[in-house]
Scaffold this motif. Structure first.
Motif, PDB file in Angstrom:
ATOM      1  N   VAL A 201      60.822  22.023 -42.867  1.00 36.01           N
ATOM      2  CA  VAL A 201      60.688  20.796 -42.076  1.00 36.01           C
ATOM      3  C   VAL A 201      59.571  19.960 -42.683  1.00 36.01           C
ATOM      4  CG1 VAL A 201      60.165  19.837 -39.808  1.00 36.01           C
ATOM      5  CG2 VAL A 201      61.466  21.971 -39.984  1.00 36.01           C
ATOM      6  N   SER A 202      59.886  18.793 -43.185  1.00 39.07           N
ATOM      7  CA  SER A 202      58.816  17.940 -43.710  1.00 39.07           C
ATOM      8  C   SER A 202      58.096  17.262 -42.559  1.00 39.07           C
ATOM      9  CB  SER A 202      59.374  16.887 -44.669  1.00 39.07           C
ATOM     10  OG  SER A 202      60.121  15.911 -43.978  1.00 39.07           O
ATOM     11  N   GLY A 203      56.802  16.982 -42.771  1.00 37.06           N
ATOM     12  CA  GLY A 203      55.974  16.430 -41.715  1.00 37.06           C
ATOM     13  C   GLY A 203      55.334  17.555 -40.916  1.00 37.06           C
ATOM     14  N   SER A 204      54.382  17.183 -40.080  1.00 39.06           N
ATOM     15  CA  SER A 204      53.733  18.156 -39.194  1.00 39.06           C
ATOM     16  C   SER A 204      53.268  17.455 -37.926  1.00 39.06           C
ATOM     17  CB  SER A 204      52.546  18.831 -39.901  1.00 39.06           C
ATOM     18  OG  SER A 204      51.679  17.867 -40.484  1.00 39.06           O
TER      19      SER A 204
ATOM     20  N   GLY B 273      52.362  19.086 -53.667  1.00 34.79           N
ATOM     21  CA  GLY B 273      53.656  19.669 -54.002  1.00 34.79           C
ATOM     22  C   GLY B 273      54.781  19.077 -53.177  1.00 34.79           C
ATOM     23  N   SER B 274      56.004  19.316 -53.597  1.00 40.16           N
ATOM     24  CA  SER B 274      57.186  18.838 -52.870  1.00 40.16           C
ATOM     25  C   SER B 274      57.742  19.969 -52.010  1.00 40.16           C
ATOM     26  CB  SER B 274      58.269  18.361 -53.831  1.00 40.16           C
ATOM     27  OG  SER B 274      59.472  18.096 -53.118  1.00 40.16           O
ATOM     28  N   ILE B 275      57.803  19.744 -50.713  1.00 44.05           N
ATOM     29  CA  ILE B 275      58.324  20.769 -49.803  1.00 44.05           C
ATOM     30  C   ILE B 275      59.779  21.092 -50.111  1.00 44.05           C
ATOM     31  CG2 ILE B 275      59.053  19.118 -48.020  1.00 44.05           C
ATOM     32  CD1 ILE B 275      58.067  21.183 -45.942  1.00 44.05           C
ATOM     33  N   TRP B 276      60.472  20.168 -50.759  1.00 45.21           N
ATOM     34  CA  TRP B 276      61.898  20.380 -51.038  1.00 45.21           C
ATOM     35  C   TRP B 276      62.122  21.362 -52.181  1.00 45.21           C
ATOM     36  CZ3 TRP B 276      63.191  18.924 -46.683  1.00 45.21           C
ATOM     37  CH2 TRP B 276      62.693  17.760 -46.099  1.00 45.21           C
ATOM     38  N   ASP B 277      61.029  21.849 -52.803  1.00 46.89           N
ATOM     39  CA  ASP B 277      61.144  22.911 -53.805  1.00 46.89           C
ATOM     40  C   ASP B 277      61.304  24.291 -53.159  1.00 46.89           C
ATOM     41  OD1 ASP B 277      60.847  21.051 -55.812  1.00 46.89           O
ATOM     42  OD2 ASP B 277      58.700  21.402 -56.084  1.00 46.89           O
ATOM     43  N   VAL B 278      61.048  24.373 -51.843  1.00 46.35           N
ATOM     44  CA  VAL B 278      61.127  25.653 -51.137  1.00 46.35           C
ATOM     45  C   VAL B 278      62.598  25.970 -50.830  1.00 46.35           C
ATOM     46  CG1 VAL B 278      60.456  26.931 -49.072  1.00 46.35           C
ATOM     47  CG2 VAL B 278      58.870  25.284 -50.102  1.00 46.35           C
TER      48      VAL B 278
ATOM     49  N   GLY C 101      66.905  30.993 -33.184  1.00 44.35           N
ATOM     50  CA  GLY C 101      66.936  32.119 -34.102  1.00 44.35           C
ATOM     51  C   GLY C 101      66.691  31.774 -35.549  1.00 44.35           C
ATOM     52  N   GLY C 102      66.419  30.504 -35.851  1.00 38.14           N
ATOM     53  CA  GLY C 102      66.097  30.117 -37.220  1.00 38.14           C
ATOM     54  C   GLY C 102      64.636  30.381 -37.536  1.00 38.14           C
ATOM     55  N   ARG C 103      64.287  30.356 -38.812  1.00 39.16           N
ATOM     56  CA  ARG C 103      62.903  30.605 -39.215  1.00 39.16           C
ATOM     57  C   ARG C 103      62.462  29.505 -40.178  1.00 39.16           C
ATOM     58  NH1 ARG C 103      60.253  35.749 -42.226  1.00 39.16           N
ATOM     59  NH2 ARG C 103      62.232  35.692 -43.298  1.00 39.16           N
ATOM     60  N   VAL C 104      61.476  28.721 -39.754  1.00 42.37           N
ATOM     61  CA  VAL C 104      60.956  27.630 -40.578  1.00 42.37           C
ATOM     62  C   VAL C 104      59.852  28.181 -41.466  1.00 42.37           C
ATOM     63  CG1 VAL C 104      59.803  25.393 -40.571  1.00 42.37           C
ATOM     64  CG2 VAL C 104      61.558  25.899 -38.859  1.00 42.37           C
ATOM     65  N   MET C 105      60.039  28.052 -42.773  1.00 39.19           N
ATOM     66  CA  MET C 105      59.121  28.651 -43.740  1.00 39.19           C
ATOM     67  C   MET C 105      58.017  27.701 -44.189  1.00 39.19           C
ATOM     68  SD  MET C 105      60.664  31.474 -43.707  1.00 39.19           S
ATOM     69  CE  MET C 105      59.510  32.279 -44.803  1.00 39.19           C
ATOM     70  N   ALA C 106      58.234  26.391 -44.054  1.00 42.67           N
ATOM     71  CA  ALA C 106      57.275  25.435 -44.597  1.00 42.67           C
ATOM     72  C   ALA C 106      57.313  24.134 -43.822  1.00 42.67           C
ATOM     73  CB  ALA C 106      57.575  25.168 -46.077  1.00 42.67           C
ATOM     74  N   CYS C 107      56.146  23.470 -43.770  1.00 46.00           N
ATOM     75  CA  CYS C 107      56.035  22.109 -43.246  1.00 46.00           C
ATOM     76  C   CYS C 107      54.976  21.388 -44.082  1.00 46.00           C
ATOM     77  CB  CYS C 107      55.698  22.097 -41.757  1.00 46.00           C
ATOM     78  SG  CYS C 107      54.102  22.831 -41.334  1.00 46.00           S
ATOM     79  N   SER C 108      54.827  20.075 -43.877  1.00 50.63           N
ATOM     80  CA  SER C 108      54.024  19.312 -44.827  1.00 50.63           C
ATOM     81  C   SER C 108      53.211  18.222 -44.150  1.00 50.63           C
ATOM     82  CB  SER C 108      54.947  18.681 -45.882  1.00 50.63           C
ATOM     83  OG  SER C 108      55.816  17.729 -45.269  1.00 50.63           O
ATOM     84  N   ASP C 109      52.289  17.646 -44.926  1.00 53.89           N
ATOM     85  CA  ASP C 109      51.646  16.390 -44.567  1.00 53.89           C
ATOM     86  C   ASP C 109      51.574  15.545 -45.831  1.00 53.89           C
ATOM     87  OD1 ASP C 109      49.513  17.411 -46.032  1.00 53.89           O
ATOM     88  OD2 ASP C 109      48.167  17.634 -44.316  1.00 53.89           O
ATOM     89  N   SER C 110      50.853  14.435 -45.784  1.00 53.42           N
ATOM     90  CA  SER C 110      50.862  13.509 -46.923  1.00 53.42           C
ATOM     91  C   SER C 110      50.149  14.059 -48.149  1.00 53.42           C
ATOM     92  CB  SER C 110      50.224  12.182 -46.516  1.00 53.42           C
ATOM     93  OG  SER C 110      48.904  12.373 -46.043  1.00 53.42           O
ATOM     94  N   ASN C 111      49.409  15.168 -47.994  1.00 53.88           N
ATOM     95  CA  ASN C 111      48.662  15.739 -49.124  1.00 53.88           C
ATOM     96  C   ASN C 111      49.334  16.936 -49.771  1.00 53.88           C
ATOM     97  OD1 ASN C 111      46.656  13.854 -48.754  1.00 53.88           O
ATOM     98  ND2 ASN C 111      45.335  15.207 -47.568  1.00 53.88           N
ATOM     99  N   GLY C 112      50.335  17.516 -49.120  1.00 53.99           N
ATOM    100  CA  GLY C 112      50.987  18.696 -49.666  1.00 53.99           C
ATOM    101  C   GLY C 112      51.755  19.438 -48.591  1.00 53.99           C
ATOM    102  N   TYR C 113      52.036  20.728 -48.838  1.00 56.00           N
ATOM    103  CA  TYR C 113      52.780  21.486 -47.830  1.00 56.00           C
ATOM    104  C   TYR C 113      52.251  22.910 -47.708  1.00 56.00           C
ATOM    105  CZ  TYR C 113      55.591  23.784 -51.543  1.00 56.00           C
ATOM    106  OH  TYR C 113      56.005  24.520 -52.624  1.00 56.00           O
ATOM    107  N   VAL C 114      52.494  23.490 -46.523  1.00 52.64           N
ATOM    108  CA  VAL C 114      52.153  24.879 -46.235  1.00 52.64           C
ATOM    109  C   VAL C 114      53.425  25.715 -46.286  1.00 52.64           C
ATOM    110  CG1 VAL C 114      51.580  26.456 -44.346  1.00 52.64           C
ATOM    111  CG2 VAL C 114      50.047  24.586 -44.905  1.00 52.64           C
ATOM    112  N   PHE C 115      53.340  26.856 -46.949  1.00 49.97           N
ATOM    113  CA  PHE C 115      54.405  27.851 -46.938  1.00 49.97           C
ATOM    114  C   PHE C 115      53.827  29.133 -46.338  1.00 49.97           C
ATOM    115  CE2 PHE C 115      56.595  31.525 -48.673  1.00 49.97           C
ATOM    116  CZ  PHE C 115      57.928  31.188 -48.483  1.00 49.97           C
ATOM    117  N   ASP C 116      54.543  29.715 -45.385  1.00 51.31           N
ATOM    118  CA  ASP C 116      54.089  30.945 -44.734  1.00 51.31           C
ATOM    119  C   ASP C 116      55.146  32.020 -44.917  1.00 51.31           C
ATOM    120  OD1 ASP C 116      53.270  32.987 -42.972  1.00 51.31           O
ATOM    121  OD2 ASP C 116      52.280  31.544 -41.651  1.00 51.31           O
ATOM    122  N   ASP C 117      54.763  33.121 -45.531  1.00 54.39           N
ATOM    123  CA  ASP C 117      55.706  34.220 -45.801  1.00 54.39           C
ATOM    124  C   ASP C 117      56.387  34.721 -44.537  1.00 54.39           C
ATOM    125  OD1 ASP C 117      54.961  34.106 -48.451  1.00 54.39           O
ATOM    126  OD2 ASP C 117      53.479  35.712 -48.295  1.00 54.39           O
ATOM    127  N   GLU C 118      55.693  34.626 -43.394  1.00 57.67           N
ATOM    128  CA  GLU C 118      56.227  35.141 -42.133  1.00 57.67           C
ATOM    129  C   GLU C 118      56.906  34.058 -41.296  1.00 57.67           C
ATOM    130  OE1 GLU C 118      52.810  36.780 -40.251  1.00 57.67           O
ATOM    131  OE2 GLU C 118      52.686  38.511 -41.594  1.00 57.67           O
TER     132      GLU C 118
END
Length: 449
Positions: free
Chosen positions: A239-242, A309-314, A257-274
């Motif tokens: 999900v882009s944005g936060s 980074g680009s969140i769409w690389d995830v 039941g879905g699992r969101v792995m990453a979200c972003s802001d204007s400076n980059g994105y967070v990816f969480d393994d869990e």
């Protein structure tokens, strides 16, 4: 890029001529006109009486000066906008955006999209949009209050529950709506609760309004998958944005039941393994009001922040762009397709470039355009207006059920319209035509206005 019907090309040419330099508005108009060739071929009368030309021209464009005083006693000047685009279905309805990027072209693109989005809800609301180039980031509560009061001092003369009913958007949340409503009440000497939506619960707001855009987006995506006997359960998503839309899309994805792995802001994105920790994200954005990079410091192991980074690389199966216009490019679309995306749902307004949309459609990726998929916010705003008019307050569950039903209806309407015009599965065409026909029929009934 799709070809525009020869009968509609002069309409686009005139829009380009009369609105020079407004690239986002041009893009929004072109995208709708590309869908209308099939309508004009089936119903030639829609090309008469300058009906389409009138839809592309705002009924009213308001630009005004906003002078206000900062904490140092210095006078600051910003520019305010309100584009009242179309009121054939009801009072103008659309958000107010506070962001440095706001200009007339941005507001017109948003207002134009709002016409069709609001029509798709099936509720009696027209389309409009507004905002200012004011940047709330880094400003104190006092500065934001003084700016909101100055902004509303001019805008209030153009508003009313039967005229124009703004809501929030980027940079405008419950705090800003409260300050603006207070100033409206102060200047007009009446408690007209239905003149603004997105209000606090203690003074006329609706339960589920804060959640509505993000929740509605996921309801729409869930319906797209269900139409193909699929579900969200176990799907990996990004999900882009936060902000508000992204947070509540993440929340509803988890409930399905879905699992969101990453979200972003204007400076980059967070990816969480869990998977993104929703409560931690809410604390950072809503309580601490800090940058997303704080997520990694507070979460620790398993969380990674990729600056610039680009969140769409995830890799993901579900992609939900919920940040801003034209954030998802052709290059991003190619990466998502390569990594196995099956659904893209727009939580923001026009976040995918035309080239990206075409690439998704050519690859058979299910694509939900923003004017359909993110209509849950404005739909719930209209439900807030309904509660204000009846002096009533609904439960969260009652409001969310109405929201879910509206999103199911929008999905089914878009899908059925696409089938009717020989484009099964094309939700872009379905949304554009279904929204256009409802507005056009109303305008034709009202005569030349």
């Amino acid at each position: 890029m799709s070809k525009i019907d020869e009968k509609l090309q002069p309409v686009l040419d005139e829009v380009l001529r009369r609105n020079a330099g407004e690239a986002e508005f041009h893009q929004a108009v072109r995208e709708v006109l590309e869908s209308l060739g099939r309508v004009v071929a089936k119903h030639p009368d829609y090309a008469n009486h300058a009906l389409i030309e009138r839809i592309c021209e705002p009924e009213r464009q308001i630009i005004f000066r906003v002078p206000w005083v900062d904490d140092l006693g210095q006078v600051q000047i910003n520019r305010g906008f309100r584009v009242q685009f179309n009121s054939a279905l009801g009072p103008y309805k659309g958000g107010i955006r506070f962001h440095p990027s706001v200009n007339l072209g941005i507001v017109k693109f948003l207002g134009f999209e709002q016409i069709f989005k609001n029509a798709l809800t099936g509720l009696p609301i027209g389309g409009g949009k507004g905002g200012s180039d004011f940047n709330p980031r880094g400003r104190s509560d006092g500065e934001i209050m003084r700016f909101c009061q100055a902004f509303m001092t001019e805008l209030q003369r153009h508003l009313g529950e039967y005229t124009d009913v703004p809501a929030g958007d980027i940079g405008v949340g419950g705090r800003e709506i409260g300050y603006m409503f207070g100033q409206y009440k102060r200047l007009n000497n009446r408690y007209e609760a239905g003149v603004l939506t997105g209000k606090g619960l203690v003074y006329g707001g609706s339960r589920a309004r804060t959640e509505a855009t993000g929740y509605g987006l996921v309801y729409f995506v869930q319906q797209m998958l269900a139409a193909r006997d699929m579900s969200l359960d176990g799907r990996r998503a990004v999900v882009s944005g936060s902000g508000n839309v992204a947070i509540h899309a993440i929340e509803k994805m988890g409930q399905f039941g879905g699992r969101v792995m990453a979200c972003s802001d204007s400076n980059g994105y967070v990816f969480d393994d869990e998977g993104i920790d929703l409560e931690l994200l809410k604390e950072i954005k809503d309580v601490r009001r800090e940058r997303l990079s704080e997520y990694v410091r507070l979460k620790g192991a398993g969380a990674h922040y990729i600056e610039n980074g680009s969140i769409w690389d995830v890799p993901c199966e579900i992609a939900l762009p919920c940040a801003t216009q034209n954030e998802l490019t052709e290059k991003d679309a190619r990466t998502l397709i390569k990594n196995g995306v099956i659904v893209v749902g727009e939580g923001a307004n026009m976040p995918s470039t035309p080239e990206a949309v075409n690439m998704f459609q050519d690859a058979g990726v299910m694509f939900a355009p923003g004017k359909a998929a993110n209509a849950g916010g404005v739909a719930t705003s209209a439900l807030e207006m309904q509660q204000n008019a009846s002096r009533d307050s609904w439960s969260f569950e009652q409001t969310e059920e109405r929201l879910a039903q509206i999103m199911r209806n929008i999905h089914d309407n878009c899908a059925a319209t696409a089938d009717e015009y020989s484009a099964p599965g094309n939700y872009v065409l379905g949304a554009n035509i279904a929204g256009f026909v409802r507005v056009a029929e109303a305008m034709r009934s009202l005569g030349v206005i």
